[in-house]
Design a protein around this motif. Sequence first.
Motif, PDB file in Angstrom:
ATOM      1  N   UNK A 166       0.731  -0.972  -0.034  1.00 31.17           N
ATOM      2  CA  UNK A 166       0.192  -0.312  -0.047  1.00 31.17           C
ATOM      3  C   UNK A 166       0.485   1.263   0.140  1.00 31.17           C
ATOM      4  N   UNK A 167       2.203   0.984   0.305  1.00 36.72           N
ATOM      5  CA  UNK A 167       2.940   2.379   0.663  1.00 36.72           C
ATOM      6  C   UNK A 167       3.756   2.485  -0.868  1.00 36.72           C
ATOM      7  N   UNK A 168       3.750   1.572  -1.349  1.00 35.41           N
ATOM      8  CA  UNK A 168       4.631   1.561  -3.033  1.00 35.41           C
ATOM      9  C   UNK A 168       4.121   3.062  -3.646  1.00 35.41           C
ATOM     10  N   UNK A 169       4.904   3.361  -3.743  1.00 38.86           N
ATOM     11  CA  UNK A 169       5.289   5.512  -4.574  1.00 38.86           C
ATOM     12  C   UNK A 169       4.398   6.251  -3.840  1.00 38.86           C
ATOM     13  N   UNK A 170       3.954   6.185  -2.721  1.00 34.86           N
ATOM     14  CA  UNK A 170       3.748   7.054  -2.167  1.00 34.86           C
ATOM     15  C   UNK A 170       4.428   8.056  -1.231  1.00 34.86           C
ATOM     16  N   UNK A 171       4.486   9.403  -1.977  1.00 39.46           N
ATOM     17  CA  UNK A 171       4.736  10.449  -1.147  1.00 39.46           C
ATOM     18  C   UNK A 171       4.771  10.720   0.555  1.00 39.46           C
ATOM     19  N   UNK A 172       5.907  10.115   1.318  1.00 37.47           N
ATOM     20  CA  UNK A 172       5.436  10.691   2.629  1.00 37.47           C
ATOM     21  C   UNK A 172       6.421  11.685   3.535  1.00 37.47           C
ATOM     22  N   UNK A 173       5.969  12.860   4.042  1.00 36.41           N
ATOM     23  CA  UNK A 173       7.004  13.744   4.857  1.00 36.41           C
ATOM     24  C   UNK A 173       7.890  12.549   5.992  1.00 36.41           C
ATOM     25  N   UNK A 174       9.174  12.844   6.112  1.00 36.23           N
ATOM     26  CA  UNK A 174      10.065  12.274   7.287  1.00 36.23           C
ATOM     27  C   UNK A 174      10.257  13.385   7.662  1.00 36.23           C
ATOM     28  N   UNK A 175      10.800  13.118   9.113  1.00 37.68           N
ATOM     29  CA  UNK A 175      11.709  13.790   9.891  1.00 37.68           C
ATOM     30  C   UNK A 175      12.911  13.911  10.261  1.00 37.68           C
ATOM     31  N   UNK A 176      13.473  12.937   9.727  1.00 36.96           N
ATOM     32  CA  UNK A 176      15.207  12.315   9.853  1.00 36.96           C
ATOM     33  C   UNK A 176      15.887  11.017   8.908  1.00 36.96           C
ATOM     34  N   UNK A 177      16.846  11.246   8.738  1.00 39.44           N
ATOM     35  CA  UNK A 177      18.002  10.919   7.340  1.00 39.44           C
ATOM     36  C   UNK A 177      16.804   9.059   7.042  1.00 39.44           C
ATOM     37  N   UNK A 178      17.085   8.231   9.066  1.00 44.53           N
ATOM     38  CA  UNK A 178      16.796   7.501   9.199  1.00 44.53           C
ATOM     39  C   UNK A 178      15.378   7.210   9.593  1.00 44.53           C
ATOM     40  N   UNK A 179      14.437   7.817   9.047  1.00 46.33           N
ATOM     41  CA  UNK A 179      12.903   7.390   9.100  1.00 46.33           C
ATOM     42  C   UNK A 179      12.627   7.498   7.599  1.00 46.33           C
ATOM     43  N   UNK A 180      13.519   8.308   6.661  1.00 52.01           N
ATOM     44  CA  UNK A 180      13.616   8.379   5.137  1.00 52.01           C
ATOM     45  C   UNK A 180      14.010   6.643   4.895  1.00 52.01           C
ATOM     46  N   UNK A 181      15.587   6.358   5.106  1.00 49.39           N
ATOM     47  CA  UNK A 181      15.372   4.834   5.033  1.00 49.39           C
ATOM     48  C   UNK A 181      14.459   3.714   5.450  1.00 49.39           C
ATOM     49  N   UNK A 182      13.868   3.728   5.485  1.00 49.71           N
ATOM     50  CA  UNK A 182      13.237   2.957   6.249  1.00 49.71           C
ATOM     51  C   UNK A 182      11.980   3.200   5.379  1.00 49.71           C
ATOM     52  N   UNK A 183      11.534   4.698   5.043  1.00 51.83           N
ATOM     53  CA  UNK A 183      10.292   4.983   4.074  1.00 51.83           C
ATOM     54  C   UNK A 183      10.491   3.840   2.809  1.00 51.83           C
ATOM     55  N   UNK A 207       2.462  16.024  -1.335  1.00 51.18           N
ATOM     56  CA  UNK A 207       2.377  14.676  -0.872  1.00 51.18           C
ATOM     57  C   UNK A 207       1.336  13.560  -0.413  1.00 51.18           C
ATOM     58  N   UNK A 208       1.662  12.222  -0.714  1.00 52.60           N
ATOM     59  CA  UNK A 208      -0.065  12.252  -0.053  1.00 52.60           C
ATOM     60  C   UNK A 208       0.185  11.724   1.133  1.00 52.60           C
ATOM     61  N   UNK A 209       1.262  11.454   2.475  1.00 55.20           N
ATOM     62  CA  UNK A 209       0.652  11.474   4.029  1.00 55.20           C
ATOM     63  C   UNK A 209       2.225  11.736   4.440  1.00 55.20           C
ATOM     64  N   UNK A 210       2.205  11.366   5.732  1.00 53.07           N
ATOM     65  CA  UNK A 210       3.302  11.957   6.721  1.00 53.07           C
ATOM     66  C   UNK A 210       3.418  11.309   7.579  1.00 53.07           C
ATOM     67  N   UNK A 211       4.694  11.187   8.192  1.00 49.84           N
ATOM     68  CA  UNK A 211       5.122   9.684   9.897  1.00 49.84           C
ATOM     69  C   UNK A 211       4.989  11.036  10.637  1.00 49.84           C
ATOM     70  N   UNK A 212       4.323  11.196  11.985  1.00 51.79           N
ATOM     71  CA  UNK A 212       4.135  11.625  12.843  1.00 51.79           C
ATOM     72  C   UNK A 212       3.942  10.781  14.180  1.00 51.79           C
ATOM     73  N   UNK A 213       3.829  11.602  15.117  1.00 56.20           N
ATOM     74  CA  UNK A 213       2.737  10.576  16.447  1.00 56.20           C
ATOM     75  C   UNK A 213       1.334  11.254  16.696  1.00 56.20           C
ATOM     76  N   UNK A 214       0.726  11.150  17.212  1.00 49.38           N
ATOM     77  CA  UNK A 214       0.012  12.000  17.158  1.00 49.38           C
ATOM     78  C   UNK A 214      -0.276  13.416  17.580  1.00 49.38           C
ATOM     79  N   UNK A 215       0.774  13.600  18.530  1.00 45.56           N
ATOM     80  CA  UNK A 215       0.530  14.978  19.440  1.00 45.56           C
ATOM     81  C   UNK A 215       0.235  15.766  17.828  1.00 45.56           C
TER      82      UNK A 215
END
Length: 345
Positions: A166-183, A207-215
């Motif tokens: 489901x993530x394939x090709x989605x443009x997701x905002x990232x906060x850090x290099x490690x999370x970028x690699x994960x995505x 963008x299509x989405x973002x990674x964040x905690x809830x706050x």
Amino acid sequence: MTSSFRLGLGAIAAAAAAAAGMATQAAAETTLKLSHFLPTVHGIHTDFIKPWTEQVTACTDGEVQFEIFAAGSQLGNVARQQEQVMAGVVDIAHGLHGIPRGRFPRTSVIDMPFLTDDAGAATHALWTMLPDELAEEYDGLKVLALHAHNGGLIHTSEKKVETMEDLDGLRIRTPSPAVSEMLTFLGATPQGLPPGQVYESLQRGVIDGTVFPWDPVASFGLNEVLKYHLDAGAYTVSFFFVMNENSYNSLSETAQACVDKYSGDALVSNFGDWWDAWDAPGRQGAIDAGHEITELSDEERERWRETLAPMIDGYLEELKADGVDNAQEIYARMQELVAEYAASN
């Protein structure tokens, strides 16, 4: 005693009193600039930073005052927090370790996928490791606190995400290099954006989405432009709260003691409970808006772990090639400390 001698003593006493008065006045006028990148409605501002300044001011009997620059101010840019405090443009800053990229490579190992989804555990690991494994990244700074948020989610505007596919090709905002690699390993296309630009980028379809905690979903009003939330708990992101070393050294001993009293162990112990409280409104807002919240299944979580194992190894090898010779040891120590925290809570 002659009258002239008495007059001389009187003049000396008056001068001393005046000097003491001026010294007291000068001390009372010590104003420290503090910057951070979040809106003033965020819990980091309302529950942490503003009360912290008030505690220090009260402890010093007004000797130290604060001027706070939050998001939207001239000093509230997330990408400039570290450089501003290092240069003395501000005296104290709260910022993200991962923005800009590469300035805190050792500390940012905490961002590794599935290392922890608990703010208290991540904060415990960072603070415990500061004196030895992480200290060199903070030369010229007095570290008041290091902390991290609870496990982050993947939030999307139009497409529900439950699997890697489901993530394939989605443009997701990232906060850090490690999370970028994960995505990237999960098939998404990471987009580096400051938190304050996410709302407009989602609204415009950049963008299509973002990674964040809830706050931040609550504090940045993102439930207005999101529909789906995958509670993956796949990563955390860490923050610094630091003071320019020269600014700290220029304070009186009393003021330094007050800064110390409300920082360090006394401060970092709060972040687990704080993040739990800060996350609640974002989740409730999504429920109230009728959004779909999905838990990552155990089977899918294992698939993600297997997929990301080479990414973790490769990332640590890159850090080693960039001069972090003990990257693997830092990662192992963080795993140990996270487990230690879990066992004690």
